[in-house]
Structures are given as C-alpha cells and as structure tokens.
Design a protein around this motif. Structure first.
Motif, PDB file in Angstrom:
ATOM      1  N   HIS A  12       0.833  -1.207   0.000  1.00  0.00           N
ATOM      2  CA  HIS A  12       0.000   0.000   0.000  1.00  0.00           C
ATOM      3  C   HIS A  12       0.862   1.249   0.000  1.00  0.00           C
ATOM      4  O   HIS A  12       1.855   1.325   0.718  1.00  0.00           O
ATOM      5  CB  HIS A  12      -0.953   0.013   1.211  1.00  0.00           C
ATOM      6  CG  HIS A  12      -2.078  -0.971   1.065  1.00  0.00           C
ATOM      7  ND1 HIS A  12      -3.201  -0.930   1.850  1.00  0.00           N
ATOM      8  CD2 HIS A  12      -2.235  -2.017   0.211  1.00  0.00           C
ATOM      9  CE1 HIS A  12      -4.015  -1.920   1.490  1.00  0.00           C
ATOM     10  NE2 HIS A  12      -3.454  -2.604   0.508  1.00  0.00           N
TER      11      HIS A  12
ATOM     12  N   GLY B  86      -4.266   1.898   0.210  1.00  0.00           N
ATOM     13  CA  GLY B  86      -4.251   1.053  -0.984  1.00  0.00           C
ATOM     14  C   GLY B  86      -3.128   1.440  -1.916  1.00  0.00           C
ATOM     15  O   GLY B  86      -2.288   2.285  -1.580  1.00  0.00           O
TER      16      GLY B  86
ATOM     17  N   GLY C 184      -3.895   1.325  -5.631  1.00  0.00           N
ATOM     18  CA  GLY C 184      -4.371   1.540  -7.001  1.00  0.00           C
ATOM     19  C   GLY C 184      -5.646   2.356  -7.079  1.00  0.00           C
ATOM     20  O   GLY C 184      -6.399   2.447  -6.106  1.00  0.00           O
ATOM     21  N   GLU C 185      -5.844   2.937  -8.235  1.00  0.00           N
ATOM     22  CA  GLU C 185      -7.066   3.687  -8.506  1.00  0.00           C
ATOM     23  C   GLU C 185      -8.128   2.727  -9.047  1.00  0.00           C
ATOM     24  O   GLU C 185      -7.812   1.744  -9.717  1.00  0.00           O
ATOM     25  CB  GLU C 185      -6.787   4.789  -9.537  1.00  0.00           C
ATOM     26  CG  GLU C 185      -5.753   5.805  -9.059  1.00  0.00           C
ATOM     27  CD  GLU C 185      -5.608   6.981 -10.025  1.00  0.00           C
ATOM     28  OE1 GLU C 185      -6.045   6.880 -11.188  1.00  0.00           O
ATOM     29  OE2 GLU C 185      -5.039   8.011  -9.607  1.00  0.00           O
ATOM     30  N   PHE C 186      -9.369   3.014  -8.762  1.00  0.00           N
ATOM     31  CA  PHE C 186     -10.478   2.195  -9.281  1.00  0.00           C
ATOM     32  C   PHE C 186     -11.764   2.993  -9.142  1.00  0.00           C
ATOM     33  O   PHE C 186     -11.787   4.061  -8.528  1.00  0.00           O
ATOM     34  CB  PHE C 186     -10.570   0.861  -8.525  1.00  0.00           C
ATOM     35  CG  PHE C 186     -10.743   1.005  -7.040  1.00  0.00           C
ATOM     36  CD1 PHE C 186     -12.018   1.043  -6.480  1.00  0.00           C
ATOM     37  CD2 PHE C 186      -9.642   1.144  -6.201  1.00  0.00           C
ATOM     38  CE1 PHE C 186     -12.190   1.206  -5.121  1.00  0.00           C
ATOM     39  CE2 PHE C 186      -9.803   1.314  -4.829  1.00  0.00           C
ATOM     40  CZ  PHE C 186     -11.074   1.341  -4.289  1.00  0.00           C
TER      41      PHE C 186
HETATM   42  C1  SLL Z   1      -5.597  -1.643 -11.168  1.00  0.00           C
HETATM   43  N1  SLL Z   1      -7.915  -1.301 -11.744  1.00  0.00           N
HETATM   44  O1  SLL Z   1      -5.467  -2.818 -11.560  1.00  0.00           O
HETATM   45  C2  SLL Z   1      -6.958  -1.184 -10.713  1.00  0.00           C
HETATM   46  C3  SLL Z   1      -7.337  -1.945  -9.478  1.00  0.00           C
HETATM   47  C4  SLL Z   1      -7.129  -2.066  -7.028  1.00  0.00           C
HETATM   48  C5  SLL Z   1      -6.643  -1.330  -5.849  1.00  0.00           C
HETATM   49  C6  SLL Z   1      -6.787  -1.291  -8.289  1.00  0.00           C
HETATM   50  C7  SLL Z   1      -5.697  -2.446  -2.328  1.00  0.00           C
HETATM   51  C8  SLL Z   1      -6.419  -3.694  -2.073  1.00  0.00           C
HETATM   52  C9  SLL Z   1      -5.991  -4.331  -0.801  1.00  0.00           C
HETATM   53  C10 SLL Z   1      -5.899  -1.681  -3.596  1.00  0.00           C
HETATM   54  O2  SLL Z   1      -5.396  -0.591  -3.660  1.00  0.00           O
HETATM   55  N2  SLL Z   1      -6.594  -2.154  -4.666  1.00  0.00           N
HETATM   56  O3  SLL Z   1      -4.815  -4.711  -0.694  1.00  0.00           O
HETATM   57  O4  SLL Z   1      -6.789  -4.431   0.118  1.00  0.00           O
HETATM   58  O5  SLL Z   1      -4.690  -0.847 -11.133  1.00  0.00           O
END
Ligand code: SLL
Length: 175
Positions: free
Chosen positions: A35, A94, A96-98
């Motif tokens: 993260h 976290g 990543g963006e989503f």
């Molecule tokens: C990507 N479309 O592939 C995006 C998805 C997912 C982000 C991003 C942490 C999750 C966790 C997190 O930031 N997920 O470890 O609990 O780039």
C-alpha cells in the motif's frame, strides 16, 4: 400519501476523494506492504456554509439520507461498506485507482428509490513534466508526489426529487 405533482426539489452535494502518499514511517506500520496511499472518499452537503474543510460544509445530509454504501474494488476485504449516519465517508489505504460505487438510500418516509453515483478514486497528481511529446504523463515517483501534496478529486452534483411526497417535501424544506 400524496405526491406533489409538478414539483422538483434538489439538494446540492459534493462527492469524491482526497489522497496522500504514505510516509516511510506510515508504510512501516501499514499491515499491507504494497500500500502506497491513504485516501478518503465522501459525500457531503454542498448547501451549508463551508467550515474549515475546503471540500464541503457540515455533514447535514442525515435528515434525508438513511444509508450510504461505498462499494470498493474486489481486492479489498469486505468491499461493501455501509454508513448509516453522517459523516458519510470512508478512509482506507491502498495502491491503485479504481471506480467506487456510491449508493445512496433515502429515509423510508421519502418513498424514493436508492440512487447510485460513481467516482473514480484518484491517487496520483498530474505529472508536471511530459518527458516525450505525444506520450502520456507519467505517474510521479512517491517522493515527488508527496512534495506535490494531497490529491483532491471532487465533483458537484444535485440530487433531484420529482413529484415528492408532501411529507418528504415538508421534511426537506424544514431544513
Ligand atoms: C488496477 N484497476 O489494476 C486497478 C485496481 C485495485 C486497488 C486497483 C488495495 C487492495 C488491498 C488496492 O489498492 N486495490 O490490498 O486491500 O490498477
């Protein structure tokens, strides 16, 4: 119950997120080594006078919103997060963006169906440098992103109620 035909009433909102880069010390204590950011997604009233927070006023949506459900990316444990009173906001860490789905449930006496908003969680500032003309801007390094400060991504919208029940109209206008 009586609907008031021909009436629309709207309530202004802002929704979106802020994000900051985790400091090296925060990354040490974060249980997930991958993260990189801490972020907060929220829906707030845009009607009241702004307080110290630049992105919204007091959290006074509770009189007509019963529940806000934030649906996160499936990489999160328990991705469906419910909030039954203000502030309707959620903080997480976290990498990543989503797209976050924000489902708004209104108080039962409104007779209104839930509505869904979508917000693209934004973690990265625009890069100030475009190394090669014609290429996409790059995600800045964590060091540079930290120097650029928190990222804000908010949008204004209005929740519109058409032909509201008289009792709900009374509730809305009493505030
Ligand atoms: C990507 N479309 O592939 C995006 C998805 C997912 C982000 C991003 C942490 C999750 C966790 C997190 O930031 N997920 O470890 O609990 O780039």
């Amino acid at each position: 119950r009586v609907r008031v035909r021909g009436v629309t009433i709207h309530r202004p909102i802002i929704y979106g997120n802020t994000a900051t880069v985790l400091s090296p010390a925060e990354r040490e204590t974060c249980p997930f080594p991958d993260h990189t950011h801490r972020w907060t997604v929220a829906i707030r009233s845009a009607a009241s006078a702004p307080d110290s927070d630049i992105v919204g006023g007091a959290d006074d949506l509770g009189y007509f919103i019963k529940r806000v459900t934030f649906k996160l990316h499936d990489t999160y444990a328990n991705p469906t997060r419910n909030f039954d009173k203000p502030p309707f906001e959620l903080s997480e860490t976290g990498w990543g963006e989503f797209e976050i789905q924000i489902r708004i449930h209104f108080v039962a006496e409104s007779g209104e169906k839930p509505i869904t908003l979508y917000h693209h969680l934004k973690l990265h500032p625009w890069s100030l440098t475009f190394p090669t003309p014609g290429t996409d801007p790059e995600i800045p390094s964590p060091e540079n992103a930290a120097k650029m400060g928190p990222v804000h991504s908010w949008q204004y919208d209005e929740i519109v109620f058409t032909d509201p029940f008289q009792s709900f109209l009374n509730l809305l206008t009493a505030h």
